[in-house]
Write an enzyme that holds these catalytic residues in place. Structure first.
Site, short mmCIF file in Angstrom:
data_model
loop_
_atom_site.label_atom_id
_atom_site.label_comp_id
_atom_site.label_asym_id
_atom_site.label_seq_id
_atom_site.Cartn_x
_atom_site.Cartn_y
_atom_site.Cartn_z
N HIS A 1 3.75 -9.73 1.50
CA HIS A 1 3.43 -8.68 2.47
C HIS A 1 4.68 -8.04 3.06
O HIS A 1 4.60 -7.17 3.91
CB HIS A 1 2.59 -9.28 3.60
CG HIS A 1 1.62 -8.34 4.20
ND1 HIS A 1 1.97 -7.10 4.71
CD2 HIS A 1 0.28 -8.43 4.40
CE1 HIS A 1 0.91 -6.49 5.19
NE2 HIS A 1 -0.13 -7.28 5.02
N ARG B 1 0.87 -1.18 0.00
CA ARG B 1 0.00 0.00 0.00
C ARG B 1 0.90 1.23 0.00
O ARG B 1 1.67 1.42 0.93
CB ARG B 1 -0.90 0.04 1.24
CG ARG B 1 -1.87 -1.11 1.36
CD ARG B 1 -2.84 -0.87 2.51
NE ARG B 1 -3.58 -2.07 2.85
CZ ARG B 1 -4.64 -2.52 2.22
NH1 ARG B 1 -5.10 -1.85 1.17
NH2 ARG B 1 -5.26 -3.61 2.61
#
Length: 561
Positions: A439, A379
């Site tokens: 991640h 993100r």
């Protein structure tokens, strides 16, 4: 005698969904806590709703699907069934929603005492009603599209998270009753600022849905309004990726197109909902009574972000400005020399993210000695300086490689866009591996120093997101230690190696004595799952803030993925 193993496990394990609801209860507590400044309390009411919306779109949507295939005759599903868990979730959520509504009702008069009035239609003066009537004609009416809900018209598509008015109209000439749906426009402000009859120093607002409700004579001239019901729907947002697709990019793109049409998993209704409209919507969306929530307060508290963002320093937390990391040089000095002098441990948000991690990539993009930059993207937000730096580096002829996680929930479309922008300038973009979620947050800078190459790395928790980095508690490491950077070099070559089914070389043994980018259990063929987390993803508010159930800490609230 020691307890049986199963008895110990019964006390040790906590249901993930009930645990998440307990977390969100702590978010709500920030709003309930009288020690919290008023506008911050409004903000936490909005965050609570935003979090809960995502929980229903992700987890409840999934659980409803599981419950539909469970057999009443199966002893495995009969004990601790998904249906039982859904019932528990509903009971807890109903209690929390009632608590949220009470909190809002308590906050409104307190805000009014400080000159921020959240008005209702009944409290408006004639001058204020004239003002908002003109506002409706100019700015609201053109954006509204009333659609019939009667059998003579096709049932209108209703988008996820949409708030709608369901009006029941009467044609006085024919005596015919006509149900109509009007969507509340999402691009207009949720609260309309009033100017007429407003005292000096006072700020007064009216909800957009209230204005629409009291403007039906303009929307439906010649018709009588019989009843009005406010309702809001949430759709399942879990994406099932087609493993047969040739590329992850195509699979995510296809899934995004289908997400808009996923089943409705929850419907919220305002007070005194029309029974006929209620039943009709339940049948259309294939909902049961347990999927419907009749709320005593607002249906969508996320509109309160607008009020929470008002310029009123006395009603907000003091502004925090992160400090320059003491080990790093001032602007214009050599950041890489500082890292050569020793590893730099960063503690955000106290240590400035902008003056450390962002500068690390930005400086590398214009550094003539830098030959390659590689980083992961999970993100990064809109208008991110990191992607701009990568684009600048690629345009300057440096090798740029980026692992972009397309499965970052609710950021899929944004990450697809950044992938396209990077590919346009010749950057090498990979999307991770089907079935795994990349991640990890790492970046690698390779520099030509003398006759050799030296690698510099950043390894951190959190995201490469400049807004949330100013709020969340995270740690990061800037290093050029070969034992660590060698592990990072191997990490960035993993997606292609995994796709080619090639063996993954181990990092040097001495890397295990340090802080490797990937835990040992992920090496040799499974390192692309580095950093893969069971934490729910977080949602961001309008200021870029996000809250979830993870490792960060903001104002005493853990969370974020």
């Amino acid at each position: 005698m020691l307890p049986a193993r199963k008895d110990l496990l019964a006390h040790a394990w906590i249901d993930r969904d009930l645990s998440w609801l307990s977390f969100n209860r702590r978010v709500l507590h920030e709003a309930l806590d009288s020690r919290t400044p008023l506008l911050e309390r409004l903000k936490f009411l909005a965050i609570f709703t935003s979090n809960l919306d995502e929980f229903y779109m992700k987890r409840v949507g999934l659980l409803r699907g599981v419950a539909t295939v469970e057999s009443e005759d199966d002893p495995v599903t009969r004990v601790g069934s998904t249906r039982d868990r859904l019932a528990q979730i509903r009971q807890i959520v109903l209690e929390q929603l009632a608590e949220q509504a009470r909190c809002y009702q308590e906050l409104a008069p307190l805000l009014a005492e400080h000159g921020i009035v959240l008005a209702t239609w009944d409290t408006l003066t004639l001058a204020q009603r004239d003002e908002v009537s003109s506002f409706f004609d100019r700015n609201v009416s053109p954006a509204l599209t009333p659609l019939g809900l009667d059998p003579a018209h096709p049932f209108p598509f209703m988008s996820n998270l949409s708030t709608n008015w369901g009006f029941l109209l009467l044609n006085p000439d024919s005596g015919e009753f006509i149900p109509v749906r009007v969507k509340i426009p999402t691009l207009l402000p949720s609260w309309i600022a009033l100017k007429a009859d407003v005292a000096p120093g006072e700020r007064r607002f009216l909800r957009l849905e209230d204005l629409i409700r009291h403007s039906t004579d303009k929307l439906f001239p010649g018709m009588d309004l019989v009843d009005a019901t406010l309702f809001r729907i949430l759709r399942n947002a879990e994406m099932e990726l087609d493993e047969e697709e040739e590329s992850l990019r195509e699979a995510v793109t296809d899934a995004l197109q289908q997400r808009r049409f996923q089943p409705v998993v929850r419907m919220d209704l305002g007070p005194q909902a029309n029974p006929m409209l209620r039943q009709g919507l339940m049948e259309r969306f294939e909902l049961t009574e347990t999927d419907v929530y009749e709320l005593p307060g607002l249906l969508d508290y996320t509109g309160l972000f607008q009020i929470a963002g008002l310029d009123a320093p006395a009603l907000r937390d003091p502004h925090w400005t992160p400090l320059p990391p003491p080990r790093l040089p001032e602007e214009g000095m050599d950041l890489f020399a500082a890292i050569q002098a020793g590893d730099v441990l960063l503690h955000h948000p106290y240590d400035s993210f902008d003056l450390s991690v962002e500068d690390f990539i930005s400086n590398a993009s214009i550094d003539p000695q830098t030959v390659a930059i590689k980083m992961t993207v999970y993100r990064v937000g809109d208008d991110t300086p990191f992607v701009r730096s990568l684009i600048r580096a690629a345009e300057a002829g440096k090798q740029v490689a980026c692992v972009i996680e397309l499965k970052a929930r609710f950021d899929e479309a944004r990450n697809l866009l950044w992938a396209e922008e990077l590919q346009k300038v010749g950057a090498h973009v990979t999307y991770g591996v089907m079935g795994l979620k990349t991640h990890t947050k790492v970046a690698l800078v390779v520099r030509k120093e003398g006759h050799d190459l030296r690698c510099y790395a950043h390894i951190g928790t959190g995201n490469y997101h400049v807004k949330t980095a100013r709020l969340y508690t995270d740690v990061g490491l800037l290093t050029c230690n070969p034992a660590i950077t060698a592990d990072v070099v191997n990490l960035f070559s993993l997606p292609d190696r995994l796709l080619a089914h090639a063996a993954v070389p181990e990092a040097a043994d001495c890397a295990d004595q340090h802080a490797p980018a990937v835990p040992g259990k992920y090496r040799a063929g499974n390192r692309a799952s580095a950093g893969r987390s069971a934490r729910p993803d977080y949602r961001q508010d309008e200021s870029g803030r996000g809250y979830g159930n993870g490792a960060g800490v903001v104002s005493g609230v853990t969370g974020r993925s």
